[in-house]
Design an enzyme around this catalytic site. Structure first.
Site, PDB file in Angstrom:
ATOM      1  N   GLY A 265       0.821  -1.220   0.000  1.00  0.00           N
ATOM      2  CA  GLY A 265       0.000   0.000   0.000  1.00  0.00           C
ATOM      3  C   GLY A 265       0.845   1.257   0.000  1.00  0.00           C
TER       4      GLY A 265
ATOM      5  N   GLY B 277       2.624   3.638   1.488  1.00  0.00           N
ATOM      6  CA  GLY B 277       3.191   3.802   2.829  1.00  0.00           C
ATOM      7  C   GLY B 277       3.629   5.219   3.107  1.00  0.00           C
TER       8      GLY B 277
ATOM      9  N   ARG C  65       3.604  14.299  -7.396  1.00  0.00           N
ATOM     10  CA  ARG C  65       3.616  13.495  -8.622  1.00  0.00           C
ATOM     11  C   ARG C  65       2.272  13.631  -9.335  1.00  0.00           C
ATOM     12  NH1 ARG C  65       6.165   7.640  -7.158  1.00  0.00           N
ATOM     13  NH2 ARG C  65       4.152   7.253  -6.144  1.00  0.00           N
TER      14      ARG C  65
ATOM     15  N   ASP D 260       7.644   4.992  -9.710  1.00  0.00           N
ATOM     16  CA  ASP D 260       8.449   4.719  -8.515  1.00  0.00           C
ATOM     17  C   ASP D 260       9.945   4.676  -8.820  1.00  0.00           C
ATOM     18  OD1 ASP D 260       6.183   4.756  -7.084  1.00  0.00           O
ATOM     19  OD2 ASP D 260       6.360   2.748  -6.248  1.00  0.00           O
TER      20      ASP D 260
ATOM     21  N   ASP E   8       4.377  -4.155  -7.443  1.00  0.00           N
ATOM     22  CA  ASP E   8       3.763  -2.927  -6.910  1.00  0.00           C
ATOM     23  C   ASP E   8       4.388  -1.688  -7.533  1.00  0.00           C
ATOM     24  OD1 ASP E   8       5.955  -4.042  -5.290  1.00  0.00           O
ATOM     25  OD2 ASP E   8       5.812  -2.198  -4.148  1.00  0.00           O
TER      26      ASP E   8
ATOM     27  N   LYS F 113       4.347  12.430  -2.378  1.00  0.00           N
ATOM     28  CA  LYS F 113       5.175  11.320  -1.891  1.00  0.00           C
ATOM     29  C   LYS F 113       6.046  11.836  -0.756  1.00  0.00           C
ATOM     30  CE  LYS F 113       8.387   7.756  -3.511  1.00  0.00           C
ATOM     31  NZ  LYS F 113       8.887   7.094  -4.715  1.00  0.00           N
TER      32      LYS F 113
ATOM     33  N   ASP G   5       8.668   5.382   7.978  1.00  0.00           N
ATOM     34  CA  ASP G   5       8.316   6.615   8.694  1.00  0.00           C
ATOM     35  C   ASP G   5       7.412   7.530   7.874  1.00  0.00           C
ATOM     36  OD1 ASP G   5      10.044   7.460   6.745  1.00  0.00           O
ATOM     37  OD2 ASP G   5      11.646   8.077   8.097  1.00  0.00           O
ATOM     38  N   GLY G   6       7.012   7.060   6.693  1.00  0.00           N
ATOM     39  CA  GLY G   6       6.094   7.858   5.875  1.00  0.00           C
ATOM     40  C   GLY G   6       6.744   9.034   5.169  1.00  0.00           C
TER      41      GLY G   6
HETATM   42  P1  AMP Z   1       9.339   0.988  -2.871  1.00  0.00           P
HETATM   43  O1  AMP Z   1      10.279  -0.153  -2.972  1.00  0.00           O
HETATM   44  O2  AMP Z   1      10.008   2.317  -2.599  1.00  0.00           O
HETATM   45  O3  AMP Z   1       8.427   1.067  -4.050  1.00  0.00           O
HETATM   46  O4  AMP Z   1       8.450   0.743  -1.577  1.00  0.00           O
HETATM   47  C1  AMP Z   1       7.823  -0.476  -1.300  1.00  0.00           C
HETATM   48  C2  AMP Z   1       6.769  -0.248  -0.250  1.00  0.00           C
HETATM   49  O5  AMP Z   1       7.335   0.324   0.928  1.00  0.00           O
HETATM   50  C3  AMP Z   1       5.646   0.666  -0.668  1.00  0.00           C
HETATM   51  O6  AMP Z   1       4.468   0.173  -0.122  1.00  0.00           O
HETATM   52  C4  AMP Z   1       6.041   1.977  -0.053  1.00  0.00           C
HETATM   53  O7  AMP Z   1       4.926   2.803   0.186  1.00  0.00           O
HETATM   54  C5  AMP Z   1       6.680   1.537   1.230  1.00  0.00           C
HETATM   55  N1  AMP Z   1       7.676   2.494   1.744  1.00  0.00           N
HETATM   56  C6  AMP Z   1       8.890   2.770   1.220  1.00  0.00           C
HETATM   57  N2  AMP Z   1       9.523   3.695   1.976  1.00  0.00           N
HETATM   58  C7  AMP Z   1       8.693   4.021   2.990  1.00  0.00           C
HETATM   59  C8  AMP Z   1       8.762   4.919   4.100  1.00  0.00           C
HETATM   60  N3  AMP Z   1       9.834   5.675   4.342  1.00  0.00           N
HETATM   61  N4  AMP Z   1       7.698   4.972   4.928  1.00  0.00           N
HETATM   62  C9  AMP Z   1       6.624   4.222   4.726  1.00  0.00           C
HETATM   63  N5  AMP Z   1       6.487   3.357   3.703  1.00  0.00           N
HETATM   64  C10 AMP Z   1       7.512   3.253   2.844  1.00  0.00           C
HETATM   65 MG    MG Z   2       6.820   1.395  -4.849  1.00  0.00          MG
END
Ligand code: AMP
Ligand code: MG
Length: 509
Positions: free
Chosen positions: A101, A103, A186, A273, A263, A123, A135-136
């Protein structure tokens, strides 16, 4: 605080974003995500803005207002609708990862623009129910990489999500080192991923929601599939075709995504992404741009096969909607496989067309595939710089006895290069190719400027020290990657410096 409908610049009303009552995600309802406001950040300031995208969206003046800074930094709400994080699942590095989801991404809503309806997403806007251990937040470093590359890819003509701005903050964020927070805004018609479909098929086991998702995506983005006997199958085929074109674009320009998890695969065939991506410097088909990808699953030459693997994951996600009764009475698995089959031919044909343009060939010839393969093999053997070699090819003279010294200098194995160049010259003369005409055409297929890692890194280091001028200069040059731009810094189109070889890019962002 809600941003005003009619912000002012110097007492003059400016056109603010035209928010739609309910974008696709909002229409789909609460099963698809969670409404929540962005978490405010201190001391917002502009780091970068894309004037090109702002113009396309009709938001040039608005992007100079304090309202825009507050909204795009997550410190204000759009006047209508509610921001939301969407829920999806996915396969990561070949394994089922379950629920993921948004995040750290929040969809602010959908706006009407001269370029059609667009979703606006932040983002790095704070924790969501899908943040898991994160940490979002997003840091300035990764936000600059995403901003620059989205805009560079768009200028190259490659389908991508866009980036309107980066808003920086002084808030500290812990990664390997302490960094500061930033928010990238974005823009895309939709941020729906393969993983959204996988979620409702496997994690939520909710075929009604899955059907609603397919119906909404088909209605808004793939209207031709609406009247197919099985719209889910027709959607799979249409997505397979778009994904094939995207992958041909990536391979032709030497782009390595780095994290092709399901994803991170757009249902619209967009590059999405931007994490540990990279453009090839020295041509190495086995190049792995993601330092965390120990097995090389997402190595450059594997990308087309990975995309096909990911389409299989999407097919599994759509499988609950495909039964013998609604797929013409045959085996549903065969029907799903048949829907993906065009991926192979569309990818091969599109890549051939891209390579033909890169070599300036206008007429088909049965031997062309060998000509391309032999050049790429020779480039791989000698590790010639991909972008520089291709751009020099535009200057190739096919006259008898022409030397083509600058191009030849890229190669170590001069005898092999000379033999290839003789075949190429003969091939060009066969179609009566005119050097000057071909050069002009080829310059539109072989970019002079791509976002090499070290260029992004220099812009990041300056920005971290508070100087955004390098980021701005690089962004402007990348906006016209096919132009000669004699005033651009020579280093932007040159071989990477020695320190660039030590750069490591990982998933940390
Ligand atoms: P990514 O590999 O960057 O596409 O991230 C994979 C998953 O991790 C996605 O669901 C992102 O929303 C979540 N995510 C990545 N970095 C963070 C973060 N700093 N805080 C919360 N969720 C994250
Ligand atoms: Mg991603």
């Amino acid at each position: 605080m809600n941003v005003q409908d009619q912000p002012n610049v110097n007492g003059r009303a400016v056109a603010a974003p035209q928010w739609r009552c309910a974008g696709l995600m909002a229409r789909l309802g609460p099963r698809f995500g969670t409404e929540l406001p962005p978490a405010a950040l201190p001391n917002l300031r502009w780091v970068a803005r894309s004037d090109g995208l702002a113009t396309q969206l009709g938001l040039t003046d608005w992007l100079n207002t304090p309202d825009a800074l507050a909204l795009l930094g997550g410190n204000a709400l759009p006047p209508i609708g509610s921001p939301r994080a969407s829920v999806y699942s996915g396969h990561q590095f070949g394994q089922w990862a379950g629920q993921l989801g948004d995040g750290r991404a929040l969809l602010l809503g959908e706006i009407d623009t001269p370029a059609g309806a667009q979703e606006l997403q932040l983002k790095g806007a704070g924790l969501t129910p899908y943040s898991r251990m994160g940490d979002g937040r997003a840091v300035l470093r990764s936000s600059i990489r995403e901003f620059l590359c989205s805009e560079a890819m768009a200028a190259l003509g490659i389908p991508t999500t866009r980036a309107l701005a980066i808003v920086g903050s002084t808030a500290p964020v812990r990664r390997e080192l302490m960094e500061t927070a930033a928010v990238v805004s974005r823009v895309a018609p939709s941020f729906i991923r393969f993983g959204h479909f996988e979620h409702f098929a496997h994690t939520a086991s909710d075929s009604q929601a899955l059907q609603a998702l397919v119906d909404a995506v088909v209605e808004q983005f793939y209207p031709d599939c609406q009247h197919a006997p099985n719209p889910a199958l027709a959607l799979l085929e249409a997505v397979s075709r778009r994904t094939a074109v995207l992958l041909a674009d990536w391979q032709a320009v030497g782009f390595c995504h780095g994290v092709m998890n399901t994803d991170n695969m757009s249902i619209l065939g967009l590059t999405i992404d931007y994490g540990p991506f990279g453009f090839l410097d020295a041509f190495d088909p086995s190049h792995i741009c993601n330092h965390s990808d120990h097995q090389g699953r997402y190595a450059f030459s594997r990308q087309p096969n990975v995309a096909f693997w990911n389409l299989h994951a999407l097919a599994q996600g759509l499988q609950p909607l495909v039964t013998a009764a609604n797929c013409g009475g045959g085996d549903p698995i065969d029907a799903l496989k048949a829907a993906m089959e065009p991926y192979k031919s569309v990818f091969a044909e599109t890549l051939q067309a891209r390579l033909r343009a890169k070599l300036g060939l206008t007429v088909d010839h049965a031997d062309d595939a060998d000509l391309f393969d032999d050049l790429l093999r020779l480039m791989a053997q000698d590790r010639t710089d991909y972008t520089i070699t291709m751009r020099l090819l535009s200057r190739f003279s096919c006259a008898e006895g022409a030397e083509n010294a600058a191009l030849q200098d890229q190669f170590i194995d001069v005898a092999k290069f000379t033999a290839w160049a003789a075949r190429y010259a003969q091939r060009l003369r066969w179609e009566a190719s005119v050097d000057a005409d071909r050069a002009a055409r080829m310059d539109r297929a072989n970019p002079k400027f791509v976002l090499r890692n070290h260029l992004a890194e220099s812009a990041i280091r300056s920005a971290q020290a508070g100087d955004f001028s390098e980021l701005d200069r690089l962004h402007k040059v990348l906006a016209a990657p096919y132009d000669e731009q004699p005033d651009a810094p020579a280093a932007y189109a040159a071989l990477p410096p020695d320190w660039a070889h030590q750069l490591e890019v990982s998933c940390s962002s």
